[in-house]
Design an enzyme around this catalytic site. Structure first.
Site, PDB file in Angstrom:
ATOM      1  N   ASP A  13       0.789  -1.193  -0.114  1.00  0.00           N
ATOM      2  CA  ASP A  13       0.055  -0.109   0.066  1.00  0.00           C
ATOM      3  C   ASP A  13       0.940   1.161   0.027  1.00  0.00           C
ATOM      4  O   ASP A  13       0.452   2.428   0.679  1.00  0.00           O
ATOM      5  CB  ASP A  13      -0.964  -0.017   1.268  1.00  0.00           C
ATOM      6  CG  ASP A  13      -1.578  -1.292   1.423  1.00  0.00           C
ATOM      7  OD1 ASP A  13      -2.175  -1.586   0.457  1.00  0.00           O
ATOM      8  OD2 ASP A  13      -1.853  -1.686   2.486  1.00  0.00           O
ATOM      9  N   LYS A  16       2.264   2.331  -4.826  1.00  0.00           N
ATOM     10  CA  LYS A  16       2.918   1.838  -6.311  1.00  0.00           C
ATOM     11  C   LYS A  16       1.863   2.144  -7.349  1.00  0.00           C
ATOM     12  O   LYS A  16       2.518   2.329  -8.555  1.00  0.00           O
ATOM     13  CB  LYS A  16       3.063   0.327  -5.848  1.00  0.00           C
ATOM     14  CG  LYS A  16       4.211   0.024  -4.900  1.00  0.00           C
ATOM     15  CD  LYS A  16       4.356  -1.466  -5.017  1.00  0.00           C
ATOM     16  CE  LYS A  16       3.245  -2.410  -4.501  1.00  0.00           C
ATOM     17  NZ  LYS A  16       2.828  -2.246  -3.119  1.00  0.00           N
ATOM     18  N   GLY A  40      -4.278  -4.549  -4.368  1.00  0.00           N
ATOM     19  CA  GLY A  40      -5.365  -3.261  -4.661  1.00  0.00           C
ATOM     20  C   GLY A  40      -4.422  -2.144  -4.976  1.00  0.00           C
ATOM     21  O   GLY A  40      -3.907  -1.526  -4.236  1.00  0.00           O
ATOM     22  N   HIS A  41      -4.523  -1.719  -6.345  1.00  0.00           N
ATOM     23  CA  HIS A  41      -3.821  -0.477  -6.702  1.00  0.00           C
ATOM     24  C   HIS A  41      -4.863   0.562  -7.102  1.00  0.00           C
ATOM     25  O   HIS A  41      -5.945   0.543  -7.833  1.00  0.00           O
ATOM     26  CB  HIS A  41      -3.107  -0.874  -7.939  1.00  0.00           C
ATOM     27  CG  HIS A  41      -1.859  -1.560  -7.811  1.00  0.00           C
ATOM     28  ND1 HIS A  41      -0.975  -2.199  -8.766  1.00  0.00           N
ATOM     29  CD2 HIS A  41      -1.425  -1.900  -6.697  1.00  0.00           C
ATOM     30  CE1 HIS A  41       0.031  -2.850  -8.066  1.00  0.00           C
ATOM     31  NE2 HIS A  41      -0.194  -2.546  -6.733  1.00  0.00           N
ATOM     32  N   GLN A 223       1.879  -5.980  -3.093  1.00  0.00           N
ATOM     33  CA  GLN A 223       2.405  -6.028  -1.671  1.00  0.00           C
ATOM     34  C   GLN A 223       3.815  -5.492  -1.536  1.00  0.00           C
ATOM     35  O   GLN A 223       3.964  -4.520  -2.352  1.00  0.00           O
ATOM     36  CB  GLN A 223       2.316  -7.537  -1.123  1.00  0.00           C
ATOM     37  CG  GLN A 223       1.176  -8.191  -1.120  1.00  0.00           C
ATOM     38  CD  GLN A 223       0.513  -8.728  -2.322  1.00  0.00           C
ATOM     39  OE1 GLN A 223       1.450  -9.320  -3.170  1.00  0.00           O
ATOM     40  NE2 GLN A 223      -0.604  -8.737  -2.874  1.00  0.00           N
TER      41      GLN A 223
HETATM   42  P1  IMP Z   1      -2.607 -12.617   2.255  1.00  0.00           P
HETATM   43  O1  IMP Z   1      -1.827 -12.155   1.149  1.00  0.00           O
HETATM   44  O2  IMP Z   1      -4.022 -12.423   1.882  1.00  0.00           O
HETATM   45  O3  IMP Z   1      -2.589 -14.086   2.383  1.00  0.00           O
HETATM   46  O4  IMP Z   1      -2.500 -11.767   3.380  1.00  0.00           O
HETATM   47  C1  IMP Z   1      -1.118 -12.142   4.305  1.00  0.00           C
HETATM   48  C2  IMP Z   1      -0.941 -10.659   4.887  1.00  0.00           C
HETATM   49  O5  IMP Z   1      -0.641  -9.870   3.668  1.00  0.00           O
HETATM   50  C3  IMP Z   1      -1.867  -9.863   5.388  1.00  0.00           C
HETATM   51  O6  IMP Z   1      -1.350  -9.165   6.599  1.00  0.00           O
HETATM   52  C4  IMP Z   1      -2.440  -8.875   4.540  1.00  0.00           C
HETATM   53  O7  IMP Z   1      -3.044  -7.926   5.207  1.00  0.00           O
HETATM   54  C5  IMP Z   1      -1.341  -8.665   3.616  1.00  0.00           C
HETATM   55  N1  IMP Z   1      -1.481  -8.239   2.385  1.00  0.00           N
HETATM   56  C6  IMP Z   1      -1.567  -8.782   1.361  1.00  0.00           C
HETATM   57  N2  IMP Z   1      -1.742  -8.197   0.229  1.00  0.00           N
HETATM   58  C7  IMP Z   1      -1.639  -6.813   0.483  1.00  0.00           C
HETATM   59  C8  IMP Z   1      -1.469  -5.600  -0.174  1.00  0.00           C
HETATM   60  O8  IMP Z   1      -1.732  -5.389  -1.355  1.00  0.00           O
HETATM   61  N3  IMP Z   1      -1.320  -4.510   0.457  1.00  0.00           N
HETATM   62  C9  IMP Z   1      -0.991  -4.658   1.982  1.00  0.00           C
HETATM   63  N4  IMP Z   1      -1.153  -5.835   2.643  1.00  0.00           N
HETATM   64  C10 IMP Z   1      -1.399  -6.719   2.151  1.00  0.00           C
END
Ligand code: IMP
Length: 445
Positions: A13, A16, A40-41, A223
């Site tokens: 977040d 990017k 999510g962008h 991420q």
């Molecule tokens: P998962 O990717 O859904 O398995 O989540 C694992 C961890 O990564 C959690 O803490 C999510 O909140 C975090 N996470 C996954 N994708 C994002 C992203 O795009 N931005 C911020 N945090 C993310």
């Protein structure tokens, strides 16, 4: 020609989306190489907001090829919705391509993700619940369904029948959930397959051809560094490799083909989900950052945890990714603050540490050591060059660059494309200044 990787230098977040959107202007190809619809962008173009989860931001440029690479995991239902939404907004998807070797998120992945989180209780990770971990787990276990499996009707029927019966045992016996009807799932996914078929390609080959044609390729990270499965704050991480090295694996390109790595960091820090966050502010500052920065997840709508900039993490990101230059985003969010703190080191068991501790328990109880800088207390959203910035804002940026030992090439002062200060060409500017053994900067050109 330059092939550039853009990565998040914090916990995701970082903004990017806006930076890759800006850089996409000069890209012929934009590639997503890891992650799935957990990302999510948000991109704002002429006042119109686009929320993208899986499709690269380059899609907003009609002549740019956009590739969803091999290392991603694809939820066809969400991807097809995203395609429809873009079309409804008048955005063409003619140049969207999907890797045939990407893995597919199935209904049982989403179910297991959510059920496993519930079971974890106080040890929960705070996942997005999108089935990301279980899809990657099946990939490693070699029971995954790939896009090319979806394309082969007879093979898919057999494979899914076996897999769903196997997963039903887990759903029923371990998680006490209702089982899935193989025929219903097969029918649903065969329909998705037909809709996705025109987009499916051998993505690594297409990328290689683009390299040979000297095209500009942008690898768009999802991420962030601290969510990396190998180098992040394990176990509070995602299940892919968002670091720069992961882009090569996920896209299927050799590291020799990469010219530059650009790191994106917010002017403060945020984190969604569970896990330690040394500079988190649960008080007034955290609330101000969250409110002014509109810190709510694009994918889940969850409120993000907010806190001061952490330069220990920043330095770690520079090291792990080999960052050449930085884009600092959301500097304007700090506008109202009288004082701004920056974490310069940690104190762990009475010892001062300047390096990120990879030992999870050390990280969990480290005490941030701050340097306090004066705020600028005026709006900077209209600034378009460094000279337009108040002295305090400039000093803040200089301090961050010094701490992280890399130049800042881009500063974002608002969500729109034009609310941006280009300090130096992020793609063709000087490469990263390394430090010699005696501390002298070395410039590699
Ligand atoms: P998962 O990717 O859904 O398995 O989540 C694992 C961890 O990564 C959690 O803490 C999510 O909140 C975090 N996470 C996954 N994708 C994002 C992203 O795009 N931005 C911020 N945090 C993310």
């Amino acid at each position: 020609m330059a092939n550039v990787i853009v990565i998040g230098a914090q916990w995701g977040d970082e903004g990017k989306g806006k930076i890759t959107d800006l850089l996409s202007r000069s890209a012929d190809v934009v590639v997503r190489s890891q992650g799935g619809v957990n990302a999510g962008h948000t991109v704002v173009v002429q006042g119109q907001t686009f929320k993208l989860h899986l499709i690269p931001s380059g899609i907003l440029y009609p002549n740019t090829d956009c590739i969803i690479g091999s290392g991603t995991v694809i939820d066809p239902q969400v991807l097809l919705q995203e395609i429809e939404q873009l079309k409804a907004l008048g955005v063409s998807v003619d140049k969207l391509f999907i890797s045939q070797t990407a893995h597919v998120t199935m209904p049982y992945h989403r179910m297991i993700d959510r059920a496993a989180e519930e079971r974890r209780g106080e040890y929960k990770i705070g996942t997005t619940g999108r089935g990301i971990g279980p899809t990657y787990a099946d990939k490693s276990e070699r029971t995954g369904i790939r896009v090319l499996d979806l394309m082969d009707v007879e093979h898919l029927r057999k494979q899914l029948e076996w897999t769903i019966n196997y997963k039903n045992v887990i759903l029923e016996k371990i998680y006490n959930l209702p089982s899935l009807d193989p025929n219903t799932v097969i029918t649903e996914y065969l329909e998705y397959a037909e809709q996705l078929r025109p987009f499916v390609i051998d993505s690594a080959l297409k990328i290689y051809e683009a390299v040979r044609e000297r095209k500009n390729i942008l690898f768009e990270g999802a991420q962030g560094t601290l969510l990396d499965l190998d180098h992040g704050t394990y176990p509070y991480v995602t299940s892919s490799n968002p670091i720069a090295g992961g882009a090569c694996v996920g896209a299927g390109v050799g590291p020799t083909m990469i010219d530059r790595v650009i790191g994106v960091a917010k002017a403060y820090t945020t984190r969604v989900g569970e896990g330690p966050f040394p500079t988190e502010s649960t008080g007034e500052v955290g609330k101000l950052l969250c409110d002014r920065g509109a810190e709510f997840g694009t994918t889940t709508g969850r409120r993000r945890r907010c806190g001061w900039f952490d330069a220990v993490i920043g330095r770690y990101a520079v090291r792990i990714n080999g960052i050449d230059c930085l884009a600092i985003t959301k500097l304007d969010v700090l506008d109202e603050l009288e004082e701004i703190k920056v974490c310069v080191a940690y104190q762990i068991d009475g010892q001062i540490r300047h390096h990120f501790p990879t030992n999870a328990s050390h990280f969990a109880h480290c005490e941030p050591m701050y340097k306090t800088l004066p705020g600028w207390q005026q709006s900077i959203s209209h600034c378009r060059s460094l000279e337009d910035l108040p002295k305090q804002a400039l000093d803040y940026l200089k301090f961050l660059a010094e701490l992280m030992e890399v130049p800042i090439a881009i500063v974002s002062v608002g969500p729109s494309r034009d609310q941006t200060i280009i300090v130096e060409d992020p793609i063709h500017g000087p490469k990263r200044a390394l430090l010699d053994a005696d501390g002298t900067p070395v410039t590699i050109t």
